[in-house]
Design an enzyme around this catalytic site. Sequence first.
Site, mmCIF file in Angstrom:
data_model
loop_
_atom_site.group_PDB
_atom_site.id
_atom_site.type_symbol
_atom_site.label_atom_id
_atom_site.label_comp_id
_atom_site.label_asym_id
_atom_site.label_seq_id
_atom_site.Cartn_x
_atom_site.Cartn_y
_atom_site.Cartn_z
ATOM 1 N N GLU A 154 15.044 -0.574 -22.178
ATOM 2 C CA GLU A 154 14.074 -0.566 -21.070
ATOM 3 C C GLU A 154 13.720 0.842 -20.578
ATOM 4 O O GLU A 154 13.740 1.117 -19.383
ATOM 5 C CB GLU A 154 14.594 -1.429 -19.905
ATOM 6 C CG GLU A 154 14.899 -2.852 -20.332
ATOM 7 C CD GLU A 154 15.549 -3.704 -19.249
ATOM 8 O OE1 GLU A 154 15.684 -3.237 -18.111
ATOM 9 O OE2 GLU A 154 15.928 -4.852 -19.549
ATOM 10 N N ASN A 197 15.400 -1.658 -27.227
ATOM 11 C CA ASN A 197 15.267 -3.013 -26.681
ATOM 12 C C ASN A 197 14.463 -2.984 -25.384
ATOM 13 O O ASN A 197 14.706 -2.130 -24.519
ATOM 14 C CB ASN A 197 16.690 -3.526 -26.392
ATOM 15 C CG ASN A 197 16.770 -5.004 -26.106
ATOM 16 O OD1 ASN A 197 16.261 -5.821 -26.878
ATOM 17 N ND2 ASN A 197 17.411 -5.378 -25.002
ATOM 18 N N HIS A 240 11.885 -12.566 -22.266
ATOM 19 C CA HIS A 240 12.060 -13.351 -21.033
ATOM 20 C C HIS A 240 10.668 -13.880 -20.685
ATOM 21 O O HIS A 240 9.840 -13.166 -20.112
ATOM 22 C CB HIS A 240 12.618 -12.470 -19.908
ATOM 23 C CG HIS A 240 13.994 -11.957 -20.214
ATOM 24 N ND1 HIS A 240 15.094 -12.786 -20.309
ATOM 25 C CD2 HIS A 240 14.458 -10.715 -20.467
ATOM 26 C CE1 HIS A 240 16.168 -12.080 -20.597
ATOM 27 N NE2 HIS A 240 15.804 -10.822 -20.708
ATOM 28 N N GLU A 271 16.768 -11.658 -26.206
ATOM 29 C CA GLU A 271 17.191 -12.231 -24.916
ATOM 30 C C GLU A 271 16.300 -13.411 -24.523
ATOM 31 O O GLU A 271 15.869 -13.535 -23.377
ATOM 32 C CB GLU A 271 17.138 -11.163 -23.808
ATOM 33 C CG GLU A 271 17.919 -9.909 -24.111
ATOM 34 C CD GLU A 271 17.946 -8.891 -22.971
ATOM 35 O OE1 GLU A 271 17.604 -9.246 -21.821
ATOM 36 O OE2 GLU A 271 18.306 -7.728 -23.231
ATOM 37 N N ASP A 320 14.571 -16.466 -23.125
ATOM 38 C CA ASP A 320 14.631 -17.592 -22.194
ATOM 39 C C ASP A 320 13.212 -17.870 -21.723
ATOM 40 O O ASP A 320 12.326 -17.014 -21.832
ATOM 41 C CB ASP A 320 15.606 -17.378 -21.018
ATOM 42 C CG ASP A 320 15.421 -16.077 -20.277
ATOM 43 O OD1 ASP A 320 14.269 -15.594 -20.162
ATOM 44 O OD2 ASP A 320 16.426 -15.530 -19.775
HETATM 45 O O1 G3I Z 1 30.698 -7.927 -11.608
HETATM 46 C C1 G3I Z 1 30.253 -8.143 -10.264
HETATM 47 C C2 G3I Z 1 31.291 -8.836 -9.462
HETATM 48 O O2 G3I Z 1 32.412 -7.997 -9.373
HETATM 49 C C3 G3I Z 1 30.725 -9.192 -8.096
HETATM 50 O O3 G3I Z 1 31.635 -9.939 -7.380
HETATM 51 C C4 G3I Z 1 29.421 -9.993 -8.229
HETATM 52 C C5 G3I Z 1 28.776 -10.290 -6.881
HETATM 53 O O4 G3I Z 1 27.383 -10.369 -7.000
HETATM 54 O O5 G3I Z 1 28.528 -9.260 -8.990
HETATM 55 C C6 G3I Z 1 29.004 -8.991 -10.302
HETATM 56 O O6 G3I Z 1 28.051 -8.260 -10.992
HETATM 57 C C7 G3I Z 1 26.894 -8.973 -11.378
HETATM 58 C C8 G3I Z 1 26.816 -8.959 -12.905
HETATM 59 O O7 G3I Z 1 25.600 -9.540 -13.321
HETATM 60 C C9 G3I Z 1 27.965 -9.705 -13.558
HETATM 61 O O8 G3I Z 1 27.947 -11.039 -13.193
HETATM 62 C C10 G3I Z 1 25.686 -8.275 -10.792
HETATM 63 O O9 G3I Z 1 25.701 -8.425 -9.378
HETATM 64 C C11 G3I Z 1 24.416 -8.854 -11.353
HETATM 65 O O10 G3I Z 1 23.316 -8.065 -10.928
HETATM 66 C C12 G3I Z 1 24.470 -8.827 -12.864
HETATM 67 O O11 G3I Z 1 23.283 -9.386 -13.353
HETATM 68 C C13 G3I Z 1 23.014 -9.145 -14.707
HETATM 69 C C14 G3I Z 1 21.771 -8.278 -14.844
HETATM 70 O O12 G3I Z 1 21.453 -8.123 -16.210
HETATM 71 C C15 G3I Z 1 21.991 -6.915 -14.220
HETATM 72 O O13 G3I Z 1 20.864 -6.202 -14.171
HETATM 73 C C16 G3I Z 1 22.806 -10.478 -15.398
HETATM 74 O O14 G3I Z 1 24.037 -11.212 -15.407
HETATM 75 C C17 G3I Z 1 22.324 -10.252 -16.838
HETATM 76 O O15 G3I Z 1 21.944 -11.486 -17.388
HETATM 77 C C18 G3I Z 1 21.113 -9.327 -16.826
HETATM 78 O O16 G3I Z 1 20.741 -9.113 -18.170
HETATM 79 C C19 G3I Z 1 19.586 -8.276 -18.362
HETATM 80 C C20 G3I Z 1 19.821 -7.515 -19.643
HETATM 81 O O17 G3I Z 1 21.028 -6.797 -19.565
HETATM 82 C C21 G3I Z 1 18.655 -6.582 -19.952
HETATM 83 N N1 G3I Z 1 17.419 -7.303 -19.966
HETATM 84 C C22 G3I Z 1 17.141 -8.122 -18.783
HETATM 85 C C23 G3I Z 1 18.277 -9.081 -18.529
HETATM 86 C C24 G3I Z 1 17.986 -9.981 -17.352
HETATM 87 O O18 G3I Z 1 17.889 -9.248 -16.159
#
Ligand code: G3I
Length: 323
Positions: free
Chosen positions: A136, A177, A213, A241, A243
């Site tokens: 990105e 990516n 996405h 990715e 969905d």
């Molecule tokens: O690990 C912490 C945890 O310690 C905490 O308690 C919790 C509370 O919110 O947050 C946890 O972190 C979260 C993490 O996912 C793990 O679950 C983050 O807040 C959350 O923002 C994060 O979201 C991820 C996101 O990327 C981050 O930008 C999504 O799961 C993940 O599916 C998403 O994936 C991205 C790809 O990497 C790149 N392309 C887009 C895609 C969708 O956004």
Amino acid sequence: MLVAVLASGCLRHVGASGGVTIGAAASTAYLGEARYAEVLGREFAMLTPENELKWDAVHPTQGSYRFGPTDALVAYADQHGMQVRGHTLVWHQQNPSWLTAGGFTPAELAAILDDHIAVVVGHYADRIVQWDVVNEAFEESGALRSTVWSNGLGPGYIDRAFRAARAADGEAELFYNDFNIERAGPKADAVFAMVSSMRRRGVPIDGVGFQAHLTADFPANELVAQMARYEAIGVDVAITELDVRVPVPASDASRQAQAKVFGDVLAACRRAANCDTLVVWGFTDRHSWVPSVFSGLGAATPLDEEYRPKPAYDAMVAALQRT
Ligand code: G3I
């Protein structure tokens, strides 16, 4: 219904005969859930750690790495005969504050980048088959995104990251990516121009990941055109990715429209000579990033919250079986 469909047409098996490796993003947070672990290994031939390889997870303090969560996913993949895709080495999100607020000089930042890639790619050399090296890097306008990397090192950070990745693993396929590059537009053009330039200059890039996405009105013929121009310059592509979000609760009509997109995207990959990998970003509506980010939308994966196949699953199987 569930037993009949899943037993007769596991995605990974029809994928193998259809020439496409079908993968899913996977998270250690859910591996302890029996049905999640069972369906992941049965249906998919590849997994991508959803968050475990991002900087804040794998490199939480400077110079100290935390491989445990990804090692657990790799062990699971070993037990289930799955390939592993690495995501991601360089991104503007999920970076630890020691990195973003460290006040590093360009020389320090370059050394940090080189070390991170050498250590992380080196740890999984010969195990991770594809890496999202840079994720990105562009805005929707086609301008280079302002990040800790572009601000500190200029646009050359991208070449640098790919060279470091190749030095750490001579075999893994190295990908750029991004999202919203599945159809024509300034961002898709900017990525294509960058990748073309990298190939001309001998920078080691093998492929481009179309995150995909998508929404249920996505016109897959646009994706076909985007993939084709990479084939013309000898660059692989992957759906990394996938969905397809719909308004929730989902109607029958939206489930059918969603299924068409899943099927069409998979068919586009299958038909393209330069595409042999398709990864869904979450495989069950029970665990998907979509509802937390898109208010009123969700149900974006091929299996419902109870792991039952949706029309999207059937459309994927059909796209793989079509002669
Ligand atoms: O690990 C912490 C945890 O310690 C905490 O308690 C919790 C509370 O919110 O947050 C946890 O972190 C979260 C993490 O996912 C793990 O679950 C983050 O807040 C959350 O923002 C994060 O979201 C991820 C996101 O990327 C981050 O930008 C999504 O799961 C993940 O599916 C998403 O994936 C991205 C790809 O990497 C790149 N392309 C887009 C895609 C969708 O956004």
